[in-house]
Design an enzyme around this catalytic site. Structure first.
Site, PDB file in Angstrom:
ATOM      1  N   SER A  86       0.738  -1.481   0.078  1.00  0.00           N
ATOM      2  CA  SER A  86       0.050   0.109  -0.015  1.00  0.00           C
ATOM      3  C   SER A  86       0.809   1.336   0.061  1.00  0.00           C
ATOM      4  CB  SER A  86      -0.879   0.033   1.097  1.00  0.00           C
ATOM      5  OG  SER A  86      -0.267  -0.209   2.356  1.00  0.00           O
ATOM      6  N   THR A 189      -2.022   3.702   3.915  1.00  0.00           N
ATOM      7  CA  THR A 189      -1.018   4.837   3.968  1.00  0.00           C
ATOM      8  C   THR A 189      -0.114   4.890   4.954  1.00  0.00           C
ATOM      9  OG1 THR A 189      -2.370   6.070   2.603  1.00  0.00           O
ATOM     10  CG2 THR A 189      -0.755   7.582   3.628  1.00  0.00           C
ATOM     11  N   THR A 207       1.822   7.038   0.098  1.00  0.00           N
ATOM     12  CA  THR A 207       1.045   5.958  -0.375  1.00  0.00           C
ATOM     13  C   THR A 207       1.175   5.589  -1.783  1.00  0.00           C
ATOM     14  OG1 THR A 207      -1.326   5.248   0.068  1.00  0.00           O
ATOM     15  CG2 THR A 207      -1.094   7.372  -0.779  1.00  0.00           C
ATOM     16  N   ARG A 217      -6.782   9.046 -10.500  1.00  0.00           N
ATOM     17  CA  ARG A 217      -7.175   9.185  -9.382  1.00  0.00           C
ATOM     18  C   ARG A 217      -6.232   9.636  -8.349  1.00  0.00           C
ATOM     19  NH1 ARG A 217      -6.668   7.313  -3.619  1.00  0.00           N
ATOM     20  NH2 ARG A 217      -8.604   7.588  -2.539  1.00  0.00           N
ATOM     21  N   VAL A 218      -6.398  10.640  -7.531  1.00  0.00           N
ATOM     22  CA  VAL A 218      -5.401  11.309  -6.501  1.00  0.00           C
ATOM     23  C   VAL A 218      -6.493  11.159  -5.116  1.00  0.00           C
ATOM     24  CG1 VAL A 218      -4.212  13.174  -5.674  1.00  0.00           C
ATOM     25  CG2 VAL A 218      -4.096  12.357  -8.018  1.00  0.00           C
ATOM     26  N   GLY A 219      -5.483  10.701  -4.088  1.00  0.00           N
ATOM     27  CA  GLY A 219      -6.135  10.589  -2.721  1.00  0.00           C
ATOM     28  C   GLY A 219      -5.925  11.846  -1.860  1.00  0.00           C
ATOM     29  N   ASP A 220      -6.287  11.678  -0.623  1.00  0.00           N
ATOM     30  CA  ASP A 220      -5.830  12.693   0.270  1.00  0.00           C
ATOM     31  C   ASP A 220      -4.316  13.144   0.550  1.00  0.00           C
ATOM     32  OD1 ASP A 220      -6.231   9.949   1.495  1.00  0.00           O
ATOM     33  OD2 ASP A 220      -5.626  11.198   3.469  1.00  0.00           O
ATOM     34  N   THR A 240      -5.551   8.554   7.281  1.00  0.00           N
ATOM     35  CA  THR A 240      -5.275   7.422   6.550  1.00  0.00           C
ATOM     36  C   THR A 240      -6.890   7.035   6.397  1.00  0.00           C
ATOM     37  OG1 THR A 240      -4.502   5.142   6.233  1.00  0.00           O
ATOM     38  CG2 THR A 240      -5.033   5.898   8.629  1.00  0.00           C
ATOM     39  N   GLY A 241      -7.068   6.247   5.083  1.00  0.00           N
ATOM     40  CA  GLY A 241      -8.350   5.695   5.066  1.00  0.00           C
ATOM     41  C   GLY A 241      -8.960   6.102   3.689  1.00  0.00           C
ATOM     42  N   LEU A 242     -10.223   6.060   3.370  1.00  0.00           N
ATOM     43  CA  LEU A 242     -10.663   6.569   2.215  1.00  0.00           C
ATOM     44  C   LEU A 242     -10.430   7.883   1.729  1.00  0.00           C
ATOM     45  CD1 LEU A 242     -12.111   5.096  -0.091  1.00  0.00           C
ATOM     46  CD2 LEU A 242     -14.338   5.998   0.933  1.00  0.00           C
ATOM     47  N   GLY A 243      -9.531   8.192   0.809  1.00  0.00           N
ATOM     48  CA  GLY A 243      -9.246   9.634   0.516  1.00  0.00           C
ATOM     49  C   GLY A 243     -10.263  10.659   0.294  1.00  0.00           C
TER      50      GLY A 243
HETATM   51  N1  ASP Z   1      -5.900   7.640   2.276  1.00  0.00           N
HETATM   52  C1  ASP Z   1      -5.144   6.859   1.067  1.00  0.00           C
HETATM   53  C2  ASP Z   1      -5.815   7.169  -0.336  1.00  0.00           C
HETATM   54  O1  ASP Z   1      -7.148   7.338  -0.329  1.00  0.00           O
HETATM   55  C3  ASP Z   1      -5.154   5.478   1.383  1.00  0.00           C
HETATM   56  C4  ASP Z   1      -5.176   5.070   2.633  1.00  0.00           C
HETATM   57  O2  ASP Z   1      -4.733   5.617   3.626  1.00  0.00           O
HETATM   58  O3  ASP Z   1      -5.548   3.917   3.120  1.00  0.00           O
HETATM   59  O4  ASP Z   1      -5.208   7.112  -1.265  1.00  0.00           O
END
Ligand code: ASP
Length: 327
Positions: A86, A189, A207, A217-220, A240-243
């Site tokens: 990841s 992340t 990440t 796609r770009v995350g947070d 961390t998590g769903l960006g």
């Molecule tokens: N936050 C990251 C993203 O959305 C992924 C993650 O932290 O699990 O790209």
């Protein structure tokens, strides 16, 4: 991937893993839930891969006293970890089978840099630092970021999936379902925040993003204020998590601003999770976790669902701690 499943199971079974150098009976003390406890210096980072990353950051901080070097070199350990699916080029690819990386770095004086949607660069965190230190910009994307890496003498890696990522991708392609499974295999992340002896803060976040994301796609994580925010006057936060869910609430910036208004790091993380829940539909399928420290060295963490943990390292030892969660 099976390791990650095992990890999830184990992390649900045990609340805090103390390691040699950490004192027993410290679970409450180390959970981040007690206001008033502070540590300086302090290094915190997300998930279990934060343990070796923190070790490196601590070593660098002890040697150089430089908190920015510490948070950069700390997460480079994770970017280098061939078993990590990841973070880094060995991570899981997007739905086209291409690995694209996001990273950001920030100092407590407001300097920051990031790269997103970048290919073939092993250490996007170092490229983000270059953007911060050697360009008039904050963020470089995609091919522009890669060209900048070439110009700065970063090695450009061959574009091929790691054997584990290849295997997972081949399996995913059978159904090609785009369904992020929280905590388990799609994201993790590393976000690291650190405070030095003199009260200087810095943070880093890197990440490969959501597995099987749409190309582009770009995350947070590379977005200053979403995946990372640092202000020497107040504190620092990372996510961390769903960006997408984190970007919508400017998660890390929100936490720092809540701390500025007087909330403890723990209260600020909890409020950010409440906000995130109120702004995102389908919360049962969304995981997000926050980690924060204030300038006095108090810290806090909170997540939407159980399963989020973080690594902590200070003078008295180190520990892997399970975060509390809303559900
Ligand atoms: N936050 C990251 C993203 O959305 C992924 C993650 O932290 O699990 O790209």
């Amino acid at each position: 991937m099976s390791d990650r499943r095992k990890f999830l199971k184990n992390s649900l079974l045990s609340s805090t893993l103390l390691v040699p150098g950490a004192f027993r009976g410290a679970v409450d003390k180390w959970s981040g839930l007690k206001n008033g406890e502070s540590h300086k210096p302090l290094i915190l980072s997300t998930w279990n891969h934060g343990m070796p990353a923190n070790d490196k950051a601590w070593e660098v901080l002890e040697k150089s006293g430089n908190i920015v070097d510490a948070v950069e070199q700390g997460v480079m350990v994770t970017e280098n970890d061939l078993k990590n699916l990841s973070v880094g080029l060995q991570g899981l690819p997007d739905r086209e089978g291409i690995v694209t990386l996001d990273a950001s770095i920030m100092k407590g004086d407001g300097s920051c840099g990031s790269v997103c949607f970048v290919r073939q660069v092993k250490h996007p965190i170092s490229l983000a630092r270059k953007v911060m230190e050697d360009t008039p910009h904050v963020m470089l994307a995609g091919e522009g970021a890669r060209q900048f890496a070439i110009q700065e003498g970063f090695p450009i890696e061959k574009e091929e999936l790691s054997p584990a990522a290849e295997k997972a991708y081949e399996k995913w392609k059978l159904k090609s379902e785009y369904k992020p499974v929280i905590n388990i295999e799609n994201h993790d992340t590393i976000g690291m925040i650190g405070l030095d002896q003199n009260g200087n803060l810095a943070g880093s976040c890197t990440t490969s993003g959501l597995a099987y994301k749409m190309h582009g796609r770009v995350g947070d994580s590379p977005i200053i204020g979403a995946g990372l925010y640092v202000d020497n006057e107040v504190g620092a936060a990372t996510a961390t998590g769903l960006g997408e869910s984190i970007i919508k609430i400017c998660g890390s910036f929100l936490i720092v601003e809540l701390m500025r208004q007087g909330r403890s790091p723990q209260e600020a993380c909890e409020e950010a999770v409440r906000r995130l829940i109120s702004k995102n539909k389908g919360i049962e399928g969304i995981q997000a976790g926050f980690l924060a420290v204030n300038k006095d060295g108090e810290h806090g963490a909170y997540a939407v669902h159980p399963g989020f943990n973080y690594a902590m390292h200070h003078k008295e030892g180190k520990a892997l701690v399970d975060s509390k969660s809303k559900f």
